[in-house]
Structure formats: C-alpha cells, structure tokens
Design a protein around this motif. Structure first.
Motif, mmCIF file in Angstrom:
data_model
loop_
_atom_site.group_PDB
_atom_site.id
_atom_site.type_symbol
_atom_site.label_atom_id
_atom_site.label_comp_id
_atom_site.label_asym_id
_atom_site.label_seq_id
_atom_site.Cartn_x
_atom_site.Cartn_y
_atom_site.Cartn_z
ATOM 1 N N MET A 1 -19.917 4.974 38.776
ATOM 2 C CA MET A 1 -19.190 4.439 37.765
ATOM 3 C C MET A 1 -18.802 2.886 38.553
ATOM 4 N N ILE A 2 -19.218 1.795 37.964
ATOM 5 C CA ILE A 2 -18.887 0.274 38.603
ATOM 6 C C ILE A 2 -17.991 -0.543 37.755
ATOM 7 N N ILE A 3 -16.873 -0.709 37.957
ATOM 8 C CA ILE A 3 -16.283 -1.601 36.928
ATOM 9 C C ILE A 3 -15.954 -3.032 37.384
ATOM 10 N N GLY A 4 -16.376 -4.076 36.612
ATOM 11 C CA GLY A 4 -15.872 -5.250 37.102
ATOM 12 C C GLY A 4 -14.351 -5.746 36.694
ATOM 13 N N LEU A 5 -13.925 -6.594 37.746
ATOM 14 C CA LEU A 5 -12.307 -6.885 37.237
ATOM 15 C C LEU A 5 -12.229 -8.418 37.979
ATOM 16 N N ASP A 6 -11.976 -9.344 37.106
ATOM 17 C CA ASP A 6 -11.412 -10.700 37.396
ATOM 18 C C ASP A 6 -10.472 -10.703 38.081
ATOM 19 N N MET A 7 -10.385 -11.109 39.453
ATOM 20 C CA MET A 7 -9.287 -11.231 40.416
ATOM 21 C C MET A 7 -8.287 -12.456 40.173
ATOM 22 N N ALA B 1 -13.563 5.005 40.443
ATOM 23 C CA ALA B 1 -14.718 4.176 40.156
ATOM 24 C C ALA B 1 -14.771 3.066 41.499
ATOM 25 N N THR B 2 -16.105 2.793 41.414
ATOM 26 C CA THR B 2 -16.290 1.266 42.356
ATOM 27 C C THR B 2 -15.961 0.166 41.605
ATOM 28 N N LEU B 3 -15.258 -0.811 42.156
ATOM 29 C CA LEU B 3 -14.627 -1.985 41.686
ATOM 30 C C LEU B 3 -15.448 -3.154 42.025
ATOM 31 N N LEU B 4 -15.950 -3.973 41.386
ATOM 32 C CA LEU B 4 -16.786 -5.106 41.553
ATOM 33 C C LEU B 4 -15.815 -6.314 41.438
ATOM 34 N N LEU B 5 -15.071 -6.823 42.435
ATOM 35 C CA LEU B 5 -14.215 -8.097 42.442
ATOM 36 C C LEU B 5 -14.637 -9.458 42.096
ATOM 37 N N PRO C 1 -9.518 0.708 50.485
ATOM 38 C CA PRO C 1 -10.564 1.245 51.053
ATOM 39 C C PRO C 1 -11.821 0.325 50.768
ATOM 40 N N ALA C 2 -12.658 -0.092 51.909
ATOM 41 C CA ALA C 2 -13.809 -1.144 51.852
ATOM 42 C C ALA C 2 -14.908 -0.598 51.040
ATOM 43 N N ASP C 3 -15.032 0.879 51.190
ATOM 44 C CA ASP C 3 -16.166 1.387 50.518
ATOM 45 C C ASP C 3 -16.202 1.409 48.974
ATOM 46 N N LYS C 4 -14.830 1.140 48.522
ATOM 47 C CA LYS C 4 -14.845 1.280 46.929
ATOM 48 C C LYS C 4 -14.680 0.078 46.263
ATOM 49 N N PHE D 1 -18.914 -11.659 33.545
ATOM 50 C CA PHE D 1 -19.706 -11.420 32.520
ATOM 51 C C PHE D 1 -21.393 -11.308 32.759
ATOM 52 N N HIS D 2 -21.613 -12.308 33.589
ATOM 53 C CA HIS D 2 -23.070 -11.932 34.114
ATOM 54 C C HIS D 2 -23.317 -10.867 34.851
ATOM 55 N N LEU D 3 -22.376 -10.221 35.795
ATOM 56 C CA LEU D 3 -22.682 -8.884 36.349
ATOM 57 C C LEU D 3 -22.698 -8.041 35.379
ATOM 58 N N LEU D 4 -21.770 -7.973 34.298
ATOM 59 C CA LEU D 4 -21.609 -6.881 33.103
ATOM 60 C C LEU D 4 -22.993 -6.964 32.255
ATOM 61 N N ALA D 5 -23.797 -8.223 32.121
ATOM 62 C CA ALA D 5 -24.611 -8.338 31.132
ATOM 63 C C ALA D 5 -26.117 -8.034 31.962
ATOM 64 N N THR D 6 -26.090 -8.153 33.104
ATOM 65 C CA THR D 6 -27.380 -7.569 33.938
ATOM 66 C C THR D 6 -27.226 -6.546 34.393
ATOM 67 N N GLY D 7 -26.380 -5.686 34.026
ATOM 68 C CA GLY D 7 -26.210 -4.271 34.297
ATOM 69 C C GLY D 7 -25.883 -3.887 35.860
ATOM 70 N N LYS D 8 -25.114 -4.763 36.477
ATOM 71 C CA LYS D 8 -24.628 -4.765 37.830
ATOM 72 C C LYS D 8 -23.118 -3.682 37.730
ATOM 73 N N SER D 9 -22.696 -4.030 36.598
ATOM 74 C CA SER D 9 -21.234 -3.347 36.232
ATOM 75 C C SER D 9 -21.354 -2.602 34.949
ATOM 76 N N GLU D 10 -20.487 -1.775 34.571
ATOM 77 C CA GLU D 10 -20.531 -1.164 33.391
ATOM 78 C C GLU D 10 -19.321 -1.512 32.410
ATOM 79 N N ALA D 11 -18.369 -2.153 32.958
ATOM 80 C CA ALA D 11 -17.251 -2.797 32.166
ATOM 81 C C ALA D 11 -16.852 -3.911 32.695
ATOM 82 N N PHE D 12 -15.990 -4.806 32.141
ATOM 83 C CA PHE D 12 -15.298 -5.980 32.757
ATOM 84 C C PHE D 12 -14.018 -6.332 32.081
ATOM 85 N N ILE D 13 -13.102 -6.520 33.100
ATOM 86 C CA ILE D 13 -11.602 -6.478 32.674
ATOM 87 C C ILE D 13 -11.164 -8.014 33.236
ATOM 88 N N SER D 14 -10.228 -8.689 32.490
ATOM 89 C CA SER D 14 -9.719 -9.623 33.004
ATOM 90 C C SER D 14 -8.229 -9.922 32.214
#
Length: 318
Positions: free
Chosen positions: A1-7, A32-36, A53-56, A88-101
């Motif tokens: 599971m990969i979740i995008g987060l606007d930092m 989940a793995t977080l895409l920041l 943790p750098a791996d997450k 949003f680009h990462l979410l639209a292209t399937g790089k993440s499964e959700a986006f938070i901001s």
C-alpha cells in the motif's frame, strides 16, 4: 500500500506532517509506504530528527508550493512542480493509491475533479464531516461546502455516497439516511427539500428514514444526513465553534472533546475515482496520522470499486 502525502501543505508544514508520520509509524504494526512530495531540503533533516525509517518513506522533491490563498485553478496550472500538483500526478499515474494534503483546499478539489475525475455517473463529488452523537456513535453530514447550490438529483447521489462511506469505512451496518429539513413531515421545507424527499424515498440503494431537524444532529436518529453545501457548512462551522468555546473556557467533557477535528484527520472527496483526503490548514501531528489511517481504510475496504459499481447503471442511463 502506497499513500501520497503533501508535506508542504498546512500552516505548520512540514514539521507537523513529519511528526504525524512519526506518530503513525509508532502506532502501526504494518504501516503503508509513504510517498512524500515537497522540498527535500526541509523534509530530510526532519525525517532524520524524528528517526523515520528510510525504507518506509520516499521523498519526491518539488520546487513549488501552492499557498493557501492562491486561486486554485490558476495555481495548479502555473505551478505544475508544486507538492500538490506532483502529488496528484503520482496518484493519477498509479504511483500512489491515495493522496493527502492539508494545503489549499480549492487546489485539492480542483485537482481531484480534473486530475483524478469523478466516478462515471456521479454528477458532483461531495465532502462530508463527522458529527459526534450523544451516545458515543458517529454521524455523517454531507455536503459541507463544495456544493453550495444543488438540485434534488445531487442530494440523492450524496445519500448513496455517504451511505457507502458510512458502511465500508465507518463500519455502520445499513446506515440510516435523513434529509436535513425544518420539520419531520413529508412535504416540509424549501423547493430543494420538497424535490429531494421523493427521490430519497424511492431510492432502493439507501435506508431512508425521512427528515431530520437541527435538534437531531447530535442524537441517534440518522447515521447519514444530507443537505446542500451552504447548510452543511453552517452546521460544520457551528460544531467546530462548540469545541473552540469549550477549550477557551477550560471546559473538559468527554463528549465535547470528540468535536476536536484532529481526532478524525481530514475529509475524503467522495465521488472521485481515487482516494483524495483534505485536511484542515491548522492540522497538527495527530490529524496527519489520522489522515494516513483514513487513507488506509479507504484503500483496504476497496470503497472506490464499490462506489463505481453503484453508479454503473446510472452512467449508462445518462
């Protein structure tokens, strides 16, 4: 599971976002793995400070930020390297499964509508808010701001979206749907309410129980309460003021403490094709942690597939 987060979104970014990540990891066995998305020069030292943790987590460097008061459509068009636009680009292209901001709400709504798009058959996506009931349960009111003017057909769809969210994410079996009105009797209310009532009554996809009044919001009469965004936003702001007033007066009460928005994190945009969660601009660590948890629930429950299935017939009929 990969979740995008606007930092970079929110008044206390990026520190509170990192603190929220730290809280989330400390309370989760299988995170989940977080895409920041954001400025790595600001984010990386904080990740080290809080021993993330750098791996997450993975930082996707961005060079721009959409400020809170910028025009949403213009900002997204002109700032394509902003943390929101890249998210949003990462979410639209399937790089993440959700986006938070917790950033610019308008930009999040525009991004959800045009980058992710509405579920086929949904006329207008909506946002909701949770309302604590006096018996310890939770209620849901929608719309609470993005659809100030509505037609009966919109409220009818909000009822379906709210019911599915209440069932699959909040865990409420056969959620009861009420129409926000100025009286209990059928035929009460303005033109919108009078036009909506028969649609809800005939809607086999929901458990409609009739009208609910203002005095019913905090009781257990209905689980999902439907209205246009003007009324819903007034209710939301009034509920928020209860908590602010109790805090300013030093009043501590278990029920009133449940009005703290940090306990719930943010609100999802219901009716778009992928999970998009909008947080309050003044979000702190607890809110960020709970937004990540909410994204997890939406992904794990496969809510979006259920919503798409519910509107398939409606899309074909249009």
């Amino acid at each position: 599971m990969i979740i995008g987060l606007d930092m970079m979104g929110g008044d206390f970014a990026p520190r509170e976002a990192v603190k929220g990540i730290h809280l989330y990891f400390s309370e989760t066995d299988s995170p989940a793995t977080l895409l920041l998305t954001g400025d790595e020069a600001q984010i990386n030292p904080l990740l080290q400070e809080f021993n993330i943790p750098a791996d997450k987590v993975k930082v996707v460097h961005t060079t721009q930020v959409i400020d809170m008061h910028e025009h949403p459509t213009k900002a997204l068009k002109e700032k394509q390297h902003s943390s929101i636009a890249v998210g949003f680009h990462l979410l639209a292209t399937g790089k993440s499964e959700a986006f938070i901001s917790a950033g610019n709400t308008g930009a999040m709504l525009v991004g959800a509508m045009y980058s992710i798009k509405a579920i086929e058959g949904v006329q207008r996506p909506t946002i909701s808010t949770l309302i604590p009931k006096n018996n310890g349960k939770m209620g849901l009111i929608l719309d609470v701001g993005i659809n100030a003017d509505c037609k009966p057909e919109h409220l009818n769809q909000f009822a379906i979206l709210g019911s599915l969210y209440a069932e699959h994410v909040l865990g409420i079996h056969q959620p009861r749907v009420g129409l926000v009105n100025i009286g209990e009797e059928e035929g009460k209310g303005n033109i919108l309410a009078q036009g909506t009532y028969p649609l809800l009554k005939e809607n086999a996809a929901i458990n409609f129980i009739g009208n609910v009044e203002g005095r019913d919001f905090f009781t257990d009469k209905a689980d999902v309460m439907v209205c246009e965004g003007f009324t819903g936003n007034v209710i939301l702001k009034m509920a928020e003021s209860f908590y602010e007033m109790t805090q300013s007066k030093g009043i501590q009460h278990e029920h009133l403490d449940r009005f703290n928005f940090e306990n719930y994190g943010g609100t999802p945009v219901l009716g778009v094709a992928k999970p998009v969660i909008i947080g309050h601009g003044i979000s702190h660590a607890k809110a960020f942690s709970n937004m990540i948890r909410l994204a997890e629930k939406m992904i794990a429950s496969d809510l979006l597939s259920t919503m798409k299935s519910s509107f398939e017939g409606k899309a074909q009929a249009q």
